[in-house]
Design a protein around this motif. Structure first.
Motif, mmCIF file in Angstrom:
data_model
loop_
_atom_site.group_PDB
_atom_site.id
_atom_site.type_symbol
_atom_site.label_atom_id
_atom_site.label_comp_id
_atom_site.label_asym_id
_atom_site.label_seq_id
_atom_site.Cartn_x
_atom_site.Cartn_y
_atom_site.Cartn_z
ATOM 1 N N HIS A 1 11.218 -4.577 -2.355
ATOM 2 C CA HIS A 1 10.155 -5.261 -2.150
ATOM 3 C C HIS A 1 8.919 -5.076 -3.159
ATOM 4 C CE1 HIS A 1 10.731 -6.348 2.004
ATOM 5 N NE2 HIS A 1 11.439 -5.077 2.168
ATOM 6 N N GLN A 2 8.482 -6.164 -3.793
ATOM 7 C CA GLN A 2 7.455 -5.979 -4.921
ATOM 8 C C GLN A 2 6.187 -6.762 -4.632
ATOM 9 O OE1 GLN A 2 9.690 -6.389 -8.716
ATOM 10 N NE2 GLN A 2 7.854 -8.127 -9.183
ATOM 11 N N VAL A 3 5.266 -6.404 -5.103
ATOM 12 C CA VAL A 3 3.908 -7.138 -4.951
ATOM 13 C C VAL A 3 3.149 -6.861 -6.159
ATOM 14 C CG1 VAL A 3 3.832 -7.215 -2.395
ATOM 15 C CG2 VAL A 3 2.592 -5.556 -3.668
ATOM 16 N N THR A 4 2.507 -7.836 -6.499
ATOM 17 C CA THR A 4 1.642 -7.648 -7.681
ATOM 18 C C THR A 4 0.247 -7.923 -7.212
ATOM 19 O OG1 THR A 4 3.150 -8.148 -9.373
ATOM 20 C CG2 THR A 4 0.755 -8.280 -9.910
ATOM 21 N N LEU A 5 -0.803 -6.961 -7.212
ATOM 22 C CA LEU A 5 -1.951 -7.001 -6.883
ATOM 23 C C LEU A 5 -3.077 -7.409 -8.034
ATOM 24 C CD1 LEU A 5 -2.349 -3.820 -4.885
ATOM 25 C CD2 LEU A 5 -1.343 -5.941 -4.146
ATOM 26 N N ALA A 6 -3.640 -8.426 -8.006
ATOM 27 C CA ALA A 6 -4.432 -9.000 -9.036
ATOM 28 C C ALA A 6 -5.860 -9.285 -8.692
ATOM 29 C CB ALA A 6 -3.823 -10.489 -9.490
ATOM 30 N N GLY A 7 -6.685 -9.638 -9.644
ATOM 31 C CA GLY A 7 -7.946 -9.849 -9.220
ATOM 32 C C GLY A 7 -8.861 -8.470 -9.432
ATOM 33 N N LEU A 8 -8.185 -7.361 -9.952
ATOM 34 C CA LEU A 8 -8.734 -5.802 -9.611
ATOM 35 C C LEU A 8 -10.030 -5.654 -10.593
ATOM 36 C CD1 LEU A 8 -5.337 -3.940 -8.791
ATOM 37 C CD2 LEU A 8 -6.729 -5.335 -7.210
ATOM 38 N N GLU A 9 -10.603 -4.617 -10.084
ATOM 39 C CA GLU A 9 -11.824 -4.245 -11.274
ATOM 40 C C GLU A 9 -11.132 -3.141 -11.913
ATOM 41 O OE1 GLU A 9 -15.016 -5.454 -11.496
ATOM 42 O OE2 GLU A 9 -14.297 -7.019 -9.849
ATOM 43 N N ALA A 10 -11.694 -3.042 -13.198
ATOM 44 C CA ALA A 10 -11.175 -2.056 -14.189
ATOM 45 C C ALA A 10 -11.636 -0.633 -13.822
ATOM 46 C CB ALA A 10 -11.610 -2.452 -15.508
ATOM 47 N N ASP A 11 -10.776 0.586 -14.003
ATOM 48 C CA ASP A 11 -11.250 1.905 -13.797
ATOM 49 C C ASP A 11 -11.833 2.107 -12.266
ATOM 50 O OD1 ASP A 11 -11.529 4.588 -14.588
ATOM 51 O OD2 ASP A 11 -13.415 4.100 -15.757
ATOM 52 N N THR A 12 -10.992 1.466 -11.472
ATOM 53 C CA THR A 12 -11.472 1.678 -10.067
ATOM 54 C C THR A 12 -10.383 2.341 -9.290
ATOM 55 O OG1 THR A 12 -12.960 -0.367 -10.403
ATOM 56 C CG2 THR A 12 -12.288 0.328 -8.028
ATOM 57 N N TYR A 13 -10.650 2.811 -8.356
ATOM 58 C CA TYR A 13 -9.767 3.406 -7.327
ATOM 59 C C TYR A 13 -9.489 2.491 -6.150
ATOM 60 C CZ TYR A 13 -9.116 8.309 -9.031
ATOM 61 O OH TYR A 13 -8.875 9.519 -9.591
ATOM 62 N N TYR A 14 -8.003 2.095 -5.938
ATOM 63 C CA TYR A 14 -7.836 1.186 -4.871
ATOM 64 C C TYR A 14 -6.747 2.195 -3.994
ATOM 65 C CZ TYR A 14 -9.658 -2.743 -6.825
ATOM 66 O OH TYR A 14 -10.445 -3.768 -7.665
ATOM 67 N N TYR A 15 -6.706 1.741 -2.774
ATOM 68 C CA TYR A 15 -6.049 2.358 -1.625
ATOM 69 C C TYR A 15 -5.106 1.232 -1.078
ATOM 70 C CZ TYR A 15 -9.536 5.892 -2.601
ATOM 71 O OH TYR A 15 -10.582 6.825 -2.947
ATOM 72 N N TYR A 16 -3.968 1.664 -0.558
ATOM 73 C CA TYR A 16 -3.149 0.597 -0.047
ATOM 74 C C TYR A 16 -2.384 1.417 1.202
ATOM 75 C CZ TYR A 16 0.593 2.948 -2.896
ATOM 76 O OH TYR A 16 1.354 3.756 -3.549
ATOM 77 N N SER A 17 -1.968 0.316 2.096
ATOM 78 C CA SER A 17 -0.840 0.820 3.051
ATOM 79 C C SER A 17 0.255 -0.282 3.040
ATOM 80 C CB SER A 17 -1.564 0.542 4.562
ATOM 81 O OG SER A 17 -1.823 -0.599 4.827
ATOM 82 N N ILE A 18 1.217 0.382 3.572
ATOM 83 C CA ILE A 18 2.601 -0.682 3.692
ATOM 84 C C ILE A 18 2.842 -0.977 5.178
ATOM 85 C CG2 ILE A 18 5.116 -0.851 3.149
ATOM 86 C CD1 ILE A 18 3.130 -0.214 0.656
ATOM 87 N N GLY A 19 2.661 -2.040 5.462
ATOM 88 C CA GLY A 19 2.693 -2.441 6.887
ATOM 89 C C GLY A 19 1.751 -3.358 7.700
ATOM 90 N N GLY A 20 0.552 -3.108 6.855
ATOM 91 C CA GLY A 20 -0.534 -3.962 7.327
ATOM 92 C C GLY A 20 -1.706 -3.005 7.820
#
Length: 548
Positions: free
Chosen positions: A108-127
């Motif tokens: 599985h592959q996703v590309t997250l776009a529209g992100l802010e530079a030098d910023t922490y992002y958090y993610y989950s798999i499954g919703g």
């Protein structure tokens, strides 16, 4: 646009006047147009992946979760499992954006776009609306800039893939890669204030012996699971990534059968092909699935992350802040004269367009080495990389070059112009000298300068061999007539490499037969490279300074 906002736009009472049938039709048409535009905007925010309207699922257990191509405004997440959904956001307990994956080459592959530079992002798999344990990353700073903490923190692993090296039914190097990782973690906690990694660079041979998908799982994804889901992996191809080939095992071990002639067997890591489609994991011919390395990793062949498009994932470049990194293919492209020339031409174009403060190059086969079984005076891959590419590095401002292949640590002086065998090296001609006329160590008061004090040009580079992240060769003197699987008299004695004091275990005249990895720290005015042992101690370092 919110649902409430859209409903108000179509409510005639909010306008305080009675609409004619024509006006109502116009309003409905305008409403549909607004909805269509909003839909396009949402879709474009995640490239080709489907965007889901909300996060309402649960965290799902997956395997092989790792990051790729984390830049200032995008990041790629890959995994294996049943769920196709990723939720993400800037608050770990409030993930408010979600994306549906594509399924490519078994991942599985996703590309997250529209992100802010030098910023922490958090993610989950499954919703899930909250991030899974340790599932976060920091985007890169803008091109040419440093992150808020002022430092880019990089970890390099060469020949770490020994967890899956099986001989005689036994894993002869079990636990050694984990020891090196723990040494890095100890160093990072005690001497680097626990600084998070920005990049993980692989120097090849990170999955033994044939680089199969299963071996990649056991030697890389299982061991470094906690690190690679927070930091992007950037690899290069080694000989053990390319399956195997036919080998006369009598050159390593004199068995009784050898008296009758060569004893040919399939052996991992000795493919001589320049074609990735010839990948053969077990000696029965090319595998239908192709080269696992290229199926596992998604690499920027189209200049997606800076640099110049290479047109192939076998070699590529990318920018991260003020660092430009190039990954060359010393295993496949380097073997064929036409492909090698094309890679050289691309490299010149790429480096000529580079505007970053620092330039770092990785590939597997070292231009300068006296490693066990891997001698840069003899091995053709190493000779070709030295003769073809070292002049390009020095003519185009490359600062540091890292390779693996030899299972030891060697680090050169600050070099220029040494393209021949080891016996042609002359310190006064090829190395930066200190005030006493000796080759400079790059330490203390004799740090290296990006603009050489001797030539007033950016024309020198440091070449490091760091292939001991999974095992370190030990002294084993060759018996008469034997040259492989043993240490020759000049083992770890290449004069282009810095000297080490005698008398300590693992220390040799020009190298270390000790397990470890490399940590690089980069800011605006300095690059510091450290060799960190499995016990977390810094055994070598050098510093390059530049004017801001």
């Amino acid at each position: 646009m919110t649902e409430d906002g859209l409903s108000k736009s179509g409510d005639s009472r909010s306008l305080g006047a009675k609409r004619t049938n024509e006006s109502s039709s116009y309003a409905r048409g305008f409403l549909l147009l607004q909805i269509f535009i909003c839909s396009l905007l949402m879709t474009s925010s995640a490239f080709a992946e489907d965007v889901i309207s909300s996060c309402s699922g649960a965290e799902t257990a997956v395997s092989r979760l790792f990051l790729q191509q984390v830049s200032a405004h995008s990041a790629m997440i890959k995994w294996r499992g049943d769920t196709p959904i990723v939720c993400f956001g800037t608050q770990p307990g409030k993930l408010d954006r979600s994306v549906r994956s594509e399924f490519i080459d078994g991942h599985h592959q996703v590309t997250l776009a529209g992100l802010e530079a030098d910023t922490y992002y958090y993610y989950s798999i499954g919703g899930a609306t909250s991030s899974g344990p340790g599932q976060h990353f920091r985007t890169a700073p803008e091109s040419g800039q440093l992150p808020d903490d002022g430092n880019i923190h990089i970890w390099l692993l060469g020949d770490s893939g020994t967890a899956t090296e099986v001989q005689g039914g036994h894993n002869v190097h079990a636990g050694k890669a984990i020891d090196v990782m723990n040494g890095y973690l100890k160093y990072n906690d005690q001497q680097a204030a626990g600084e998070p990694l920005d990049l993980i660079l692989l120097l090849g041979d990170n999955a033994y012996l044939e680089g199969t998908d299963e071996q990649w799982q056991g030697a890389y994804f299982d061991i470094y699971a906690e690190l690679i889901k927070t930091t992007a992996t950037w690899p290069t191809i080694g000989n053990h990534e390319m399956g195997g080939g036919a080998l006369d095992i009598c050159i390593f071990r004199k068995l009784p059968q050898c008296e009758k002639g060569p004893l040919i067997s399939h052996f991992g890591g000795i493919s001589r092909s320049a074609n990735p489609d010839s990948y053969d994991s077990n000696g029965d011919g090319p595998d239908p699935g192709g080269l696992p390395y290229l199926n596992i990793f998604s690499l920027p062949s189209k200049a997606e992350q800076g640099g110049v498009a290479s047109g192939t994932e076998q070699y590529y470049s990318f920018d991260y802040g003020n660092v430009h990194t190039v990954s060359l293919d010393s295993q496949l492209s380097n073997r064929d004269p036409v492909q090698r020339s094309a890679m050289r031409d691309w490299l010149i174009d790429d480096l000529s367009s580079n505007k970053q403060d620092w330039t770092l190059v990785i590939f597997h086969h070292p231009p300068y080495s006296k490693g066990q079984n891997h001698d840069s005076d003899v091995e053709q891959n190493e000779i070709d990389m030295r003769e073809t590419f070292a002049p390009v590095f020095e003519d185009h401002g490359v600062d540091v070059v890292y390779s693996g292949h030899a299972h030891s640590y060697e680090r050169s002086w600050y070099l220029n112009g040494h393209y021949g065998p080891s016996d042609t090296f002359t310190p006064g001609t090829h190395a930066e000298l200190d005030g006493q006329g000796n080759p400079s160590m790059g330490q203390g008061t004799d740090v290296y300068r990006q603009i050489s004090s001797a030539t007033a040009a950016d024309d020198k580079a440091v070449y490091t061999v760091a292939g001991s992240a999974g095992k370190a060769d030990q002294e084993n003197p060759c018996t008469p007539g034997r040259t492989m699987g043993c240490s020759l008299p000049d083992w770890l004695g290449h004069p282009a490499h810095r000297t080490f004091p005698a008398g300590q275990t693992g220390y040799h005249s020009h190298g270390l037969s000790l397990k470890g990895s490399v940590v690089i720290d980069v800011n605006r005015t300095s690059l510091t490279s450290r060799f960190v042992s499995e016990s977390g101690q810094v055994l070598d370092h050098f510093i390059i300074k530049r004017e801001p």
